[in-house]
Design an enzyme around this catalytic site. Structure first.
Site, short mmCIF file in Angstrom:
data_model
loop_
_atom_site.label_atom_id
_atom_site.label_comp_id
_atom_site.label_asym_id
_atom_site.label_seq_id
_atom_site.Cartn_x
_atom_site.Cartn_y
_atom_site.Cartn_z
CB CYS A 243 -0.86 0.02 1.25
SG CYS A 243 -1.84 -1.46 1.48
NE ARG B 273 4.25 1.70 -1.47
CZ ARG B 273 5.30 0.92 -1.19
NH1 ARG B 273 6.35 0.96 -1.98
NH2 ARG B 273 5.30 0.10 -0.17
CD1 TRP C 72 -1.93 -5.70 -2.98
CD2 TRP C 72 -2.58 -4.58 -4.78
NE1 TRP C 72 -2.00 -6.60 -4.00
CE2 TRP C 72 -2.41 -5.94 -5.12
CE3 TRP C 72 -2.99 -3.71 -5.76
CZ2 TRP C 72 -2.63 -6.44 -6.41
CZ3 TRP C 72 -3.21 -4.19 -7.05
CH2 TRP C 72 -3.03 -5.54 -7.36
CG ASN D 145 2.61 -1.32 2.95
OD1 ASN D 145 1.92 -2.23 2.50
ND2 ASN D 145 3.85 -1.11 2.54
N GLY D 146 1.37 -3.63 5.23
CA GLY D 146 2.02 -4.86 5.73
C GLY D 146 0.97 -5.91 6.05
CD GLU E 47 6.64 -17.46 -17.37
OE1 GLU E 47 5.69 -17.98 -17.97
OE2 GLU E 47 6.69 -16.25 -17.13
CE LYS F 22 7.38 -12.95 -18.25
NZ LYS F 22 6.33 -13.90 -18.25
CD GLU G 57 5.21 -11.88 -21.75
OE1 GLU G 57 4.10 -11.35 -21.94
OE2 GLU G 57 5.44 -12.58 -20.76
CG HIS H 186 9.33 -37.54 -30.29
ND1 HIS H 186 9.18 -38.85 -30.68
CD2 HIS H 186 9.82 -37.58 -29.01
CE1 HIS H 186 9.52 -39.64 -29.68
NE2 HIS H 186 9.90 -38.91 -28.66
CE LYS I 198 0.46 -7.54 -14.78
NZ LYS I 198 1.63 -8.47 -14.94
C1 AGP Z 1 2.64 -13.20 -18.87
O1 AGP Z 1 3.86 -12.49 -18.84
C2 AGP Z 1 1.56 -12.46 -19.64
N1 AGP Z 1 1.43 -11.13 -19.19
C3 AGP Z 1 0.26 -13.25 -19.71
O2 AGP Z 1 0.57 -14.52 -20.25
C4 AGP Z 1 -0.50 -13.48 -18.39
O3 AGP Z 1 0.23 -14.36 -17.57
C5 AGP Z 1 -1.86 -14.10 -18.73
O4 AGP Z 1 -2.58 -13.16 -19.50
C6 AGP Z 1 -2.67 -14.51 -17.49
O5 AGP Z 1 -2.94 -13.38 -16.71
P1 AGP Z 1 -3.62 -13.61 -15.27
O6 AGP Z 1 -2.63 -14.36 -14.43
O7 AGP Z 1 -3.90 -12.24 -14.75
O8 AGP Z 1 -4.87 -14.42 -15.46
#
Ligand code: AGP
Length: 615
Positions: A2, A27, A75, A101-102, A491, A495, A498, A514, A610
């Site tokens: 927060c 935050r 938050w 905050n905590g 993953e 990363k 993207e 394969h 996001k």
């Molecule tokens: C991951 O770096 C991406 N931003 C994306 O794959 C994300 O993980 C996915 O959209 C799921 O989001 P969520 O965890 O908020 O459901």
């Protein structure tokens, strides 16, 4: 996480506090509030939602005479993001107001004791508990104290010695309207020293336009500010402490990133704290066992269906390995956009686990609703309190990672894995599939993990920079892993692609022959996740196949590894699932440094959002 801001000075305190809060909105932003003293009354204005809603409510009040105020942007971690749970909270006498905050781990037992003594609670927060504990001490001490100053200092000191957990807090007192107190333990709190005005805040950006002179407060310290001065005390002895003033030369933007170049890097570096925060209140250290009160009403399932997208899906796939190995619970896992259109088969005592950082991903939410329609219980694993998935689940485990600003998800996955590790131990103990020794050793090693990771991150970033520069001309990349490292390979590939826009594929190392191995040539490098686990030798043979085709390989392994590779990236050795918490940041930092090297927009990559709230 927060945002706290405190002001005492010569300007109108409320507009200034709002201005400072806006620079702390990163935050946390699900609710907000301010408290100020005017015409000998303690006034509190709070609102759910972002600061604009609070600004609108403040506009309906005459607030221009106050010169002291405390402000908070929240938050949520305990109690949904509602106006009632928003800070500041006031005591039953309406003399004290507090922002925090905590995470207070023993808040329930303190609250029970205060309720038994007649105190009335109006919120679900752990914050109100701290406040009423201080109020209780203050009431008894004030009768014999020589001054309000002394009374509140001793009340704070005594109350905080009973509190377990993390806090950064600030307290305003109607009976001493020109001074404001702050205290911290495991959550940041900084004092800003101005001219004829002083500040206390969670983070430097809040007051940076007003002063660049800061005093860093340490755990176990109390701070008091007035318009014309500030003092710092030892919270136990109440002895004064001399503190140094530091001159900050950051601009506001870099300060919001904690001095880091990007939010993504800041969030990667926050992962040791994220593991601690996810653990907070969930390990009974006396009995060396995991406690998950939020799941007390959810029986251990016969079978789990995991539904998620993107990075959260990779976390779920990682969880499958330890749920099946440690808890012996069979796991089906599906990306949510497939799950929602599949003819799923559910059995008696199945459970759906919906994993989502934002709690708003449309496909994951749709999967949850399908399960609910078929009367299958759903547990949400979310980072945002009060999000749609959290509200519609039968039970919810909050990952407590704090706001994740960068579009590329990093600390969220770390917190999801931490939550899964706790859940696997919790279910394993319930089902008797884990020995007491394994349970206790796992808990001890997990508790030590944040310190190990914290000491390693800077070195990891240097290695990430070195390998990113060397491989920056690659057009494609393979990420290989076996067993629990396979989801990490997926993953790592996500990363890289993207944020650097380099094509990358994550693959189960055993699957290379394969077909995909046809792609290998000197221009197609591989990053192999090669910890010394029970599949290490199998992975080595896969790498021989890659090297036989002149494919360059970076081996992510441990010191002393016999990997015969030109590029070995060595990280500390833990064991099995705990290795993953060191492997994940290395993969994140490789992608991060590649994107920086290539001059990409790290925090806002092209085409991405996001939270994907549409199909
Ligand atoms: C991951 O770096 C991406 N931003 C994306 O794959 C994300 O993980 C996915 O959209 C799921 O989001 P969520 O965890 O908020 O459901």
């Amino acid at each position: 996480m927060c945002g706290i801001i405190v002001y005492s000075g010569h300007r109108p305190a409320v507009p200034l506090t709002m201005d400072c809060l806006r620079r702390l909105e990163y935050r946390g932003y699900d609710s907000a509030g301010i408290a100020y003293i005017q015409q000998n009354k303690l006034q509190v204005i709070r609102s759910r939602g972002k600061l604009d809603q609070l600004e609108e409510k403040i506009g309906q009040h005459d607030v221009y005479h106050a010169t002291t105020a405390i402000g908070h942007t929240r938050w949520a971690t305990h109690g949904l993001p509602t106006e009632t749970n928003a800070h500041p909270h006031t005591d039953n006498n309406k003399e004290l107001a507090l922002v925090h905050n905590g995470i207070i781990e023993n808040f329930q037992e303190i609250r029970n004791s205060l309720e038994q003594r007649g105190y009335v609670f109006y919120s679900e927060t752990d914050t109100e508990t701290i406040l009423l504990l201080i109020s209780d001490k203050y009431k008894h001490i004030r009768e014999k104290a020589n001054s309000e100053d002394e009374a509140i200092a001793r009340a704070l000191s005594q109350a905080l010695q009973e509190v377990e957990g993390s806090y950064a807090l600030a307290l305003i007192n109607l009976n001493s309207p020109n001074e404001i107190w702050g205290a911290r333990h495991s959550s940041p709190l900084i004092l800003g020293a101005g001219t004829g005005e002083n500040f206390i805040a969670s983070d430097i950006p809040a007051f940076l336009p007003y002063t660049k002179d800061v005093v860093f407060l340490e755990d176990g310290e109390l701070a008091k500010i007035t318009a014309n001065g500030w003092e710092v005390y030892d919270a136990s002895s109440l002895n004064r402490i001399d503190k140094q003033i530091n001159r900050i030369d950051w601009n506001v933007q870099s300060a919001q990133k904690g001095g880091y170049k990007h939010f993504m890097l800041k969030e990667i570096m926050e992962q040791p704290q994220v593991i601690k925060d996810c653990m907070a209140g969930r390990i009974d250290s006396a009995n060396q066992r995991v406690i998950l009160p939020e799941l007390d009403h959810v029986s251990v399932p016969e079978q789990v269906h995991i539904v998620a997208c993107g990075t959260s899906y990779h976390a779920g796939l990682w969880a499958k390995y330890i749920f099946e190995s440690w808890s012996r619970v069979p796991v089906h896992i599906d990306i949510a956009s497939e799950f929602r259109y599949r003819d799923n088969i559910f059995r008696e005592n199945d459970l759906v686990l919906a994993i989502t950082q934002s709690g708003e991903t449309a496909d994951t939410l749709a999967g949850l609703r399908i399960a609910r329609e078929q009367n299958v219980p759903v547990v949400g694993l979310c980072n945002v309190m009060g999000s749609s998935v959290a509200r519609e689940s039968d039970g919810v485990i909050y990952t407590q990672a704090g706001p994740e600003i960068s579009v590329a998800s990093t600390k969220a996955m770390c917190s999801q894995m931490a939550a899964f590790l706790l859940l696997a131990l919790y279910w394993g103990e319930s089902k008797g599939t884990l020995s007491t020794e394994f349970l206790q050793n796992s808990i001890q090693d997990f508790i030590s993990l944040p310190g190990i990771l914290n000491s390693e991150l800077a070195r990891m970033q240097e290695s990430g920079q070195e390998f990113a520069a060397k491989y920056s001309r690659s057009r494609s990349f393979f990420f290989l892993g076996r067993g629990i490292n396979y989801p990490l390979a997926l993953e790592g590939a996500l990363k890289l692609k993207e944020i650097s826009y380099i094509h990358a594929e994550g693959y189960a190392a055993g699957e290379m022959k394969h077909g995909p191995i046809a792609l290998i040539d000197p221009e197609f490098p591989t990053l192999a996740i090669a910890p010394h686990d029970d599949l290490y030798t199998k992975l080595i043979s896969n790498l021989q196949e890659v090297k036989a085709r002149s494919g360059p390989v970076i081996g992510l392994t441990h010191p002393g590894s016999d990997l015969n590779l030109e590029d070995k990236w060595e990280i500390p050795k833990m064991w099995s699932a705990l290795n993953s918490f060191l492997i994940l940041p290395a993969l994140q930092l490789f992608a991060y440094e590649m994107a920086v090297y290539l001059g990409k927009d790290v925090d806002q990559p092209r085409n991405l959002a996001k939270s994907v709230t549409v199909e």
